[in-house]
Structure formats: structure tokens, C-alpha cells
Design an enzyme around this catalytic site. Structure first.
Site, PDB file in Angstrom:
ATOM      1  N   ASP A   9      30.247  55.303   8.678  1.00 32.35           N
ATOM      2  CA  ASP A   9      29.145  55.196   9.630  1.00 32.35           C
ATOM      3  C   ASP A   9      29.461  56.093  10.829  1.00 32.35           C
ATOM      4  O   ASP A   9      30.415  55.852  11.561  1.00 32.35           O
ATOM      5  CB  ASP A   9      28.976  53.745  10.081  1.00 32.35           C
ATOM      6  CG  ASP A   9      27.650  53.501  10.779  1.00 32.35           C
ATOM      7  OD1 ASP A   9      26.943  54.490  11.051  1.00 32.35           O
ATOM      8  OD2 ASP A   9      27.329  52.338  11.068  1.00 32.35           O
ATOM      9  N   ASP A 103      23.150  59.321   8.692  1.00 27.95           N
ATOM     10  CA  ASP A 103      24.403  59.092   9.408  1.00 27.95           C
ATOM     11  C   ASP A 103      25.302  58.022   8.796  1.00 27.95           C
ATOM     12  O   ASP A 103      26.275  57.595   9.427  1.00 27.95           O
ATOM     13  CB  ASP A 103      24.123  58.736  10.866  1.00 27.95           C
ATOM     14  CG  ASP A 103      23.324  57.450  11.027  1.00 27.95           C
ATOM     15  OD1 ASP A 103      22.782  56.957  10.008  1.00 27.95           O
ATOM     16  OD2 ASP A 103      23.239  56.941  12.153  1.00 27.95           O
ATOM     17  N   GLU A 104      25.016  57.585   7.590  1.00 33.71           N
ATOM     18  CA  GLU A 104      25.910  56.610   6.965  1.00 33.71           C
ATOM     19  C   GLU A 104      25.813  56.680   5.447  1.00 33.71           C
ATOM     20  O   GLU A 104      24.790  57.070   4.885  1.00 33.71           O
ATOM     21  CB  GLU A 104      25.617  55.191   7.444  1.00 33.71           C
ATOM     22  CG  GLU A 104      24.256  54.653   7.044  1.00 33.71           C
ATOM     23  CD  GLU A 104      24.084  53.200   7.431  1.00 33.71           C
ATOM     24  OE1 GLU A 104      24.958  52.373   7.106  1.00 33.71           O
ATOM     25  OE2 GLU A 104      23.060  52.888   8.070  1.00 33.71           O
TER      26      GLU A 104
END
Length: 406
Positions: A9, A103-104
């Protein structure tokens, strides 16, 4: 063989990307998001979060909570490129990399111990590699299930690593609040609270039979999640290569509008952004969806399937415009408009000298110019010189005009 899943993350990702390019933003409170009266926070630096600012919050409220923060408009192209670099770095550790958002994502490390080493050491190397190629830090959770790894990464922030030992998933989750597991919020969370169930471990204590009788299949699912969640099989390569099911962009207007011409111009800008994201990630899509939200908050969607998959700005816009023109707007102004492209794939074949191939090369050249000089460095004739769209787009002073029949 024990499952070992790592959840990566990125820490305040949009802020980190902006700071990478603008050193003056480092160590100061930064908010990335819409800067208009109806803007929404996309990402908040840790300095701002101490004032209560968080993602999804209206920008106007964020300004009241932290008036000295620096507010930056998002630029999707930069974030997509940083995300791509992170995925490529992580594929050095496993072929099974599944990014669920920009983003993860997850990396399946099952069976890699003999080659790569222990999971904690592998996680440290992954974190360092992501920082090296993107300039952005990441937090990592390692566990036997995706759910538990995702929760662990939350507690590792910022830039930390937490591993949940094999078989300890239920014990790790037990003292945590219900809201940390999917499906336990909202109305269901309120009903569980009426039974005195507010922690994940209490789901195990009341038992699967009670949960199933009270909440049906959702109750059984919650019980499984409270034990750590199901251990999924390894991803296929095609799943790893397709990290998303759709690409979408939308805009909430500072003032509601009934101007169809303005709506079409905004649709063109949104179509451009969707297609740029597709090109950044090497994808094409076949289904275009139009989203309209009226001033009274009624929301409508219409979609259309194209004859073939595409990442062409013009083709996506033409479909979105046709959907808009076929929509009978009631006598209520429009508050929000959005475009999304779905039915994605990584396969699009053109002849070497075909017009489609030439157009794709043109778009890639335009993307490169915009990456260097900003989104408004090159503009299509449809929106060039239009002040209402310029206010929406935040157009800069240096522009290149692109003609064409849109």
C-alpha cells in the site's frame, strides 16, 4: 504449502508523487484533490491528517480544518506511470502481482522462500525497490490471506512492514474494530452492534450458526473473514497483467449547468483522460459508459459497446457524446458528468501502416508532450479557446492547437 501473501500500500501516494517533482512540498501539509468548491480530497499528507483531513472529504471542509495546507490539483498521468513502475519492480519477486487500484496491490510469495528468502526480508527488498523506482514509500503487510495482509499493511503505515505469523490470522484480527473488514459496515454493522458485536473476534465468539441465521450468507461470510479470510489460489498471469476492470474519470461542477455544449466539451476532456490512462497501462476497452448526476442528486448511467476495443480519444468521446445526445435531460441542471471505459483487454492488433496505428502514435506523442509540459500544453480544437471549459480544466498559458473534426 503455507500461503504467503504480501499487500503493498503506497503511502499518501498522490502526495508522494507530487513531492517527488516539487521538492518545496516536502515536510509541509499537502492535499491533492479538486480545488473548486465541490472538490474532493484524493490524497492527504500525514502532516494534514493530524488535523482530521482524509481522502474522500470535501475540499472545502479540508480547507477549514487545515487552512495553511497547500492544495494541489491531481494529474492522473504521473500517478499511472509511478504505479506501472511499482508493478514492474514487484514482478521481479513473483509473476503473480495483482494491483487492485493505482496505489495498492498483492504479491503472492507462496513457494518462493527457497529462492528469495524469508517473507520479511523479501518485503524489505520489495519496499526498497519500489522506493528506488518511484521515489515513493510503501507499507507492506504479509499474511496467509489477502484480507489479513491488507489489514496488516494499514498498521504498518507509514513505510513499515508487519508480518502475521502462519495460523495467527484470527488472533491478529480479534481485537480490531469490525469496520476494518469488508462487509461489516453500514446497516449490517449497526445491526451487529445491537447484539453487542463491535470487534472482529466477537464474530467468532457468537459463532457461524448464529450469524448465518441472523444475516444469511452475509453472516457466514463475516465469520470466514473473522478467522482471517479465505486463502485464494495463485493468480493467473492474465489476471496479474490486468489490474483493473475499468477506467473512469468524472467531474463535479462548481455550478450546476444545463449547457449541453459545455457538457460535450467536458466529456471530451474526460474521454482524453480515460484513454491516456489506458495507453499508460497498455490496455484497450470496448464498453463506454456515460454518468450524469443532476442537481437533485438523481444519478443516471447509459452505456454502449463499440465494434472493437480501443484507446482512441475520438472513439470514446464519440460514443459518450452519442449517449449524451440520446439522453432526455429533465428540467434539472447537471451537477456531475463522468465517462468510463470497461471490458478491458491488453490485445489490440493493427497493421503497421494502418490509420489506427498512426493515430495511436500521435496520441503517444501528445501524451509525452503533456507529461513534460502539463495536461493543457496540447489541446483539441473542440475545447481550445473556450473560457468555460478553460475554467474547468485549469488551462495554462502555453498551448498547441490540434485541429480535427470531432
Amino acid at each position: 504449502m503455507e500461503k504467503r501473501i504480501a499487500h503493498i500500500d503506497m503511502d499518501a501516494f498522490f502526495v508522494a508523487v507530487e513531492r517527488r517533482e516539487r521538492p518545496e512540498l516536502r515536510d509541509v501539509p499537502v492535499v491533492v484533490g479538486g480545488t473548486g468548491g465541490r472538490g474532493v480530497v484524493c490524497s492527504a499528507s500525514y502532516e494534514v491528517r493530524s488535523f482530521g483531513v482524509h481522502s474522500g472529504m470535501p475540499t472545502s471542509r479540508a480547507r477549514r480544518l487545515c487552512p495553511h495546507a497547500i492544495f494541489v490539483k491531481p494529474s492522473s498521468g504521473k500517478y499511472g506511470e509511478a504505479s506501472r513502475l511499482a508493478r514492474e519492480a514487484l514482478r521481479n519477486y513473483s509473476p503473480d502481482v495483482d494491483f487492485t487500484s493505482v496505489d495498492e496491490g498483492y504479491v503472492d510469495l507462496t513457494g518462493t522462500g527457497r529462492l528469495l528468502g524469508q517473507p520479511m526480508e523479501v518485503a524489505r527488498r520489495m519496499r526498497n525497490d519500489v522506493l528506488r523506482v518511484t521515489g515513493c514509500s510503501a507499507s507492506i503487510g504479509v499474511a496467509g490471506t489477502r484480507l489479513c495482509a491488507k489489514v496488516a499493511s494499514k498498521f504498518a503505515k507509514p513505510a513499515g512492514i508487519i508480518e502475521v505469523a502462519p495460523g495467527a490470522e484470527a488472533a491478529f484480527l480479534a481485537p480490531l474494530p469490525l469496520r476494518l473488514i469488508p462487509g461489516a459496515g453500514g446497516k449490517l454493522g449497526e445491526r451487529l452492534a445491537e447484539f453487542g458485536v463491535t470487534r472482529i473476534g466477537q464474530l467468532v465468539e457468537v459463532g457461524e450458526r448464529f450469524l448465518r441465521e441472523a444475516f444469511g450468507a452475509a453472516g457466514s461470510d463475516l465469520y470466514t473473514k473473522a478467522l482471517g479470510g479465505k486463502s485464494r489460489s495463485r493468480l493467473t498471469q492474465s489476471q496479474a497483467d490486468l489490474p483493473r476492470k475499468s477506467v473512469s474519470h468524472e467531474r463535479t461542477f462548481a455550478e450546476d449547468t444545463t449547457d449541453r455544449g459545455f457538457l460535450e466539451r467536458v466529456l471530451f476532456r474526460l474521454s482524453e483522460r480515460c484513454c491516456r490512462t489506458l495507453r499508460d497501462e497498455g490496455l484497450v476497452g470496448r464498453c463506454v459508459t456515460l454518468k450524469l448526476r443532476l442537481a437533485d442528486f438523481r444519478t443516471f448511467t447509459r452505456n454502449r459497446s463499440l465494434l472493437s476495443s480501443t484507446d482512441s480519444d475520438v472513439e470514446v468521446f464519440a460514443a459518450a457524446r452519442e449517449l449524451l445526445r440520446g439522453f432526455e435531460l429533465p428540467r434539472v441542471a447537471v451537477r456531475l458528468v463522468g465517462v468510463s471505459v470497461s471490458a478491458l483487454s491488453g490485445e489490440c492488433q493493427w497493421g503497421l501502416f494502418s490509420s489506427a496505428a498512426r493515430l495511436w502514435r500521435l496520441y503517444c506523442s501528445i501524451d509525452s508532450v503533456r507529461d513534460r509540459y502539463g495536461d493543457e500544453a496540447v489541446m483539441a480544437g473542440l475545447v481550445f479557446g473556450d473560457e468555460s471549459t478553460a475554467r474547468y480544466a485549469g488551462r495554462g498559458s502555453r498551448n498547441v492547437f490540434l485541429g480535427g473534426n470531432y
